[in-house]
Write a protein that holds these residues in place. Structure first.
Motif, PDB file in Angstrom:
ATOM      1  N   TYR A 130     -40.186   8.289 -13.390  1.00  0.00           N
ATOM      2  CA  TYR A 130     -40.531   6.892 -13.648  1.00  0.00           C
ATOM      3  C   TYR A 130     -40.407   6.029 -12.392  1.00  0.00           C
ATOM      4  O   TYR A 130     -41.379   5.419 -11.953  1.00  0.00           O
ATOM      5  N   ASN A 131     -39.212   5.995 -11.829  1.00  0.00           N
ATOM      6  CA  ASN A 131     -39.023   5.196 -10.608  1.00  0.00           C
ATOM      7  C   ASN A 131     -38.218   5.957  -9.562  1.00  0.00           C
ATOM      8  O   ASN A 131     -37.571   5.356  -8.709  1.00  0.00           O
ATOM      9  N   ASP A 132     -38.272   7.285  -9.614  1.00  0.00           N
ATOM     10  CA  ASP A 132     -37.498   8.119  -8.679  1.00  0.00           C
ATOM     11  C   ASP A 132     -38.321   8.523  -7.469  1.00  0.00           C
ATOM     12  O   ASP A 132     -38.358   9.688  -7.077  1.00  0.00           O
ATOM     13  N   THR A 133     -38.984   7.534  -6.859  1.00  0.00           N
ATOM     14  CA  THR A 133     -39.858   7.815  -5.725  1.00  0.00           C
ATOM     15  C   THR A 133     -39.458   6.981  -4.512  1.00  0.00           C
ATOM     16  O   THR A 133     -38.825   5.921  -4.637  1.00  0.00           O
ATOM     17  N   GLU A 134     -39.877   7.463  -3.346  1.00  0.00           N
ATOM     18  CA  GLU A 134     -39.634   6.715  -2.123  1.00  0.00           C
ATOM     19  C   GLU A 134     -40.343   5.363  -2.170  1.00  0.00           C
ATOM     20  O   GLU A 134     -39.817   4.356  -1.684  1.00  0.00           O
ATOM     21  N   ALA A 135     -41.530   5.357  -2.777  1.00  0.00           N
ATOM     22  CA  ALA A 135     -42.301   4.120  -2.858  1.00  0.00           C
ATOM     23  C   ALA A 135     -41.565   3.064  -3.677  1.00  0.00           C
ATOM     24  O   ALA A 135     -41.569   1.877  -3.338  1.00  0.00           O
ATOM     25  N   TYR A 136     -40.916   3.506  -4.754  1.00  0.00           N
ATOM     26  CA  TYR A 136     -40.195   2.523  -5.566  1.00  0.00           C
ATOM     27  C   TYR A 136     -39.003   1.969  -4.797  1.00  0.00           C
ATOM     28  O   TYR A 136     -38.729   0.758  -4.855  1.00  0.00           O
ATOM     29  N   ILE A 137     -38.279   2.810  -4.097  1.00  0.00           N
ATOM     30  CA  ILE A 137     -37.124   2.326  -3.327  1.00  0.00           C
ATOM     31  C   ILE A 137     -37.578   1.349  -2.252  1.00  0.00           C
ATOM     32  O   ILE A 137     -36.906   0.349  -1.971  1.00  0.00           O
ATOM     33  N   GLU A 138     -38.730   1.612  -1.652  1.00  0.00           N
ATOM     34  CA  GLU A 138     -39.272   0.676  -0.666  1.00  0.00           C
ATOM     35  C   GLU A 138     -39.569  -0.668  -1.327  1.00  0.00           C
ATOM     36  O   GLU A 138     -39.288  -1.737  -0.751  1.00  0.00           O
ATOM     37  N   SER A 139     -40.121  -0.631  -2.553  1.00  0.00           N
ATOM     38  CA  SER A 139     -40.388  -1.869  -3.285  1.00  0.00           C
ATOM     39  C   SER A 139     -39.092  -2.586  -3.642  1.00  0.00           C
ATOM     40  O   SER A 139     -39.008  -3.820  -3.571  1.00  0.00           O
ATOM     41  N   ASN A 194     -31.535  13.847 -11.820  1.00  0.00           N
ATOM     42  CA  ASN A 194     -30.984  14.868 -10.936  1.00  0.00           C
ATOM     43  C   ASN A 194     -30.107  14.206  -9.873  1.00  0.00           C
ATOM     44  O   ASN A 194     -30.537  13.295  -9.159  1.00  0.00           O
ATOM     45  N   LYS A 195     -28.859  14.660  -9.757  1.00  0.00           N
ATOM     46  CA  LYS A 195     -27.899  14.028  -8.855  1.00  0.00           C
ATOM     47  C   LYS A 195     -28.289  14.173  -7.394  1.00  0.00           C
ATOM     48  O   LYS A 195     -28.104  13.261  -6.590  1.00  0.00           O
ATOM     49  N   GLN A 196     -28.847  15.329  -7.024  1.00  0.00           N
ATOM     50  CA  GLN A 196     -29.233  15.538  -5.632  1.00  0.00           C
ATOM     51  C   GLN A 196     -30.375  14.602  -5.242  1.00  0.00           C
ATOM     52  O   GLN A 196     -30.375  14.015  -4.150  1.00  0.00           O
ATOM     53  N   ARG A 197     -31.338  14.450  -6.145  1.00  0.00           N
ATOM     54  CA  ARG A 197     -32.452  13.549  -5.885  1.00  0.00           C
ATOM     55  C   ARG A 197     -31.956  12.109  -5.772  1.00  0.00           C
ATOM     56  O   ARG A 197     -32.416  11.346  -4.913  1.00  0.00           O
ATOM     57  N   LEU A 198     -30.994  11.757  -6.597  1.00  0.00           N
ATOM     58  CA  LEU A 198     -30.427  10.416  -6.550  1.00  0.00           C
ATOM     59  C   LEU A 198     -29.768  10.156  -5.197  1.00  0.00           C
ATOM     60  O   LEU A 198     -29.918   9.075  -4.616  1.00  0.00           O
ATOM     61  N   MET A 199     -29.081  11.152  -4.666  1.00  0.00           N
ATOM     62  CA  MET A 199     -28.453  11.018  -3.359  1.00  0.00           C
ATOM     63  C   MET A 199     -29.494  10.841  -2.268  1.00  0.00           C
ATOM     64  O   MET A 199     -29.307  10.044  -1.343  1.00  0.00           O
ATOM     65  N   GLN A 200     -30.607  11.551  -2.376  1.00  0.00           N
ATOM     66  CA  GLN A 200     -31.676  11.424  -1.392  1.00  0.00           C
ATOM     67  C   GLN A 200     -32.254  10.010  -1.390  1.00  0.00           C
ATOM     68  O   GLN A 200     -32.474   9.417  -0.329  1.00  0.00           O
ATOM     69  N   LEU A 201     -32.472   9.474  -2.581  1.00  0.00           N
ATOM     70  CA  LEU A 201     -33.032   8.131  -2.686  1.00  0.00           C
ATOM     71  C   LEU A 201     -32.044   7.077  -2.198  1.00  0.00           C
ATOM     72  O   LEU A 201     -32.450   6.071  -1.614  1.00  0.00           O
ATOM     73  N   ASN A 202     -30.777   7.348  -2.421  1.00  0.00           N
ATOM     74  CA  ASN A 202     -29.760   6.387  -1.977  1.00  0.00           C
ATOM     75  C   ASN A 202     -29.763   6.213  -0.464  1.00  0.00           C
ATOM     76  O   ASN A 202     -29.415   5.149   0.052  1.00  0.00           O
ATOM     77  N   GLU A 203     -30.165   7.242   0.256  1.00  0.00           N
ATOM     78  CA  GLU A 203     -30.234   7.160   1.713  1.00  0.00           C
ATOM     79  C   GLU A 203     -31.317   6.191   2.179  1.00  0.00           C
ATOM     80  O   GLU A 203     -31.315   5.747   3.327  1.00  0.00           O
ATOM     81  N   LEU A 204     -32.261   5.883   1.291  1.00  0.00           N
ATOM     82  CA  LEU A 204     -33.380   5.001   1.648  1.00  0.00           C
ATOM     83  C   LEU A 204     -33.141   3.549   1.286  1.00  0.00           C
ATOM     84  O   LEU A 204     -33.944   2.685   1.619  1.00  0.00           O
ATOM     85  N   VAL A 205     -32.037   3.295   0.581  1.00  0.00           N
ATOM     86  CA  VAL A 205     -31.750   1.947   0.115  1.00  0.00           C
ATOM     87  C   VAL A 205     -31.342   1.059   1.276  1.00  0.00           C
ATOM     88  O   VAL A 205     -30.648   1.485   2.202  1.00  0.00           O
ATOM     89  N   ARG A 206     -31.769  -0.207   1.199  1.00  0.00           N
ATOM     90  CA  ARG A 206     -31.372  -1.212   2.177  1.00  0.00           C
ATOM     91  C   ARG A 206     -29.859  -1.284   2.279  1.00  0.00           C
ATOM     92  O   ARG A 206     -29.162  -1.392   1.283  1.00  0.00           O
TER      93      ARG A 206
END
Length: 235
Positions: free
Chosen positions: A170-179, A222-234
């Motif tokens: 749903y929102n587990d993408t790099e594009a969403y984190i950028e938004s 998925n916890k690993q995916r969540l960690m990856q996305l967290n690295e992209l957060v402002r």
């Protein structure tokens, strides 16, 4: 003196703001978030009627454990629906040297909500979705209310912890984190951003309440995916 509708109390809370906290979950919420894990807080007619004095007395029990960072968090439900009670309680807690945070979904706002934001020490703000249409799909509410909450936060110079639930597919993408990063530029003082992984642990609660659970087919994040996305957060 205003009375509040209280759903429950959590002591020694460690995830609802800095330090150790006493968390007061208030009854009533205008939103119907698809992944809400407290649907029993929705009804405005339920809960226990509590006085500000009761809140202060209960909060004072935790003083030995709060340290410099801890205190009280008003959560829900949606605490901004009970703005008069919350602001009066926060002011009474300040007299005892206890700081307060408000945990809000940004789905309700009025002049009493504004008064509560004005006296709070910290705001925990849930960002349901950065897109207005998806925000409405998830919550049943319109995003304009969130913007009013953010405007008040900025006017009063409040520091904010952001929370964003991440859902697989749903929102587990790099594009969403950028938004999300772009959206957060609306807020002056963002101290922390927490990505929270979606879970389905409330399914049985929905069954007991005979409320349809809209995301029954969605797996936990998925916890690993969540960690990856967290690295992209402002930061």
């Amino acid at each position: 003196m205003n009375m509040g509708l209280l759903h429950s109390i959590e002591t020694f809370g460690a995830v609802d703001g800095p330090g150790i906290r006493t968390v007061f979950f208030l009854q009533g919420c205008p939103a119907r978030c698809a992944y809400c894990h407290n649907p029993d807080t929705w009804r405005t007619g339920g809960g226990h009627r509590a006085t500000v004095g009761e809140i202060v007395a209960r909060a004072k029990r935790g003083i030995p454990y709060y340290g410099e960072d801890g205190g009280v968090t008003f959560s829900g439900g949606e605490p901004l629906m009970q703005g008069k009670f919350v602001s009066e309680a926060i002011n009474a807690l300040k007299e005892e040297g206890i700081g307060s945070a408000i945990d809000t979904s940004g789905t309700y706002f009025d002049k009493d909500s504004e008064a509560a934001i004005a006296v709070a020490d910290l705001i925990l703000l849930d960002i349901k979705h950065v897109d207005s249409e998806e925000f409405h799909n998830l919550t049943g509410r319109y995003q304009e209310t969130l913007f009013k909450v953010i405007d008040a936060i900025n006017r009063f110079g409040k520091h904010v912890w952001i929370r964003q639930v991440i859902m697989p597919g749903y929102n587990d993408t790099e594009a969403y984190i950028e938004s999300l990063n772009g959206f957060l530029r609306r807020i002056k003082y963002v101290d922390k951003v927490e990505l929270l992984g979606y879970h389905n642990m409330a399914v049985n609660k929905y069954k007991k309440l005979d409320i349809p659970y809209k995301l029954a087919d969605m797996p936990p994040m998925n916890k690993q995916r969540l960690m990856q996305l967290n690295e992209l957060v402002r930061k």
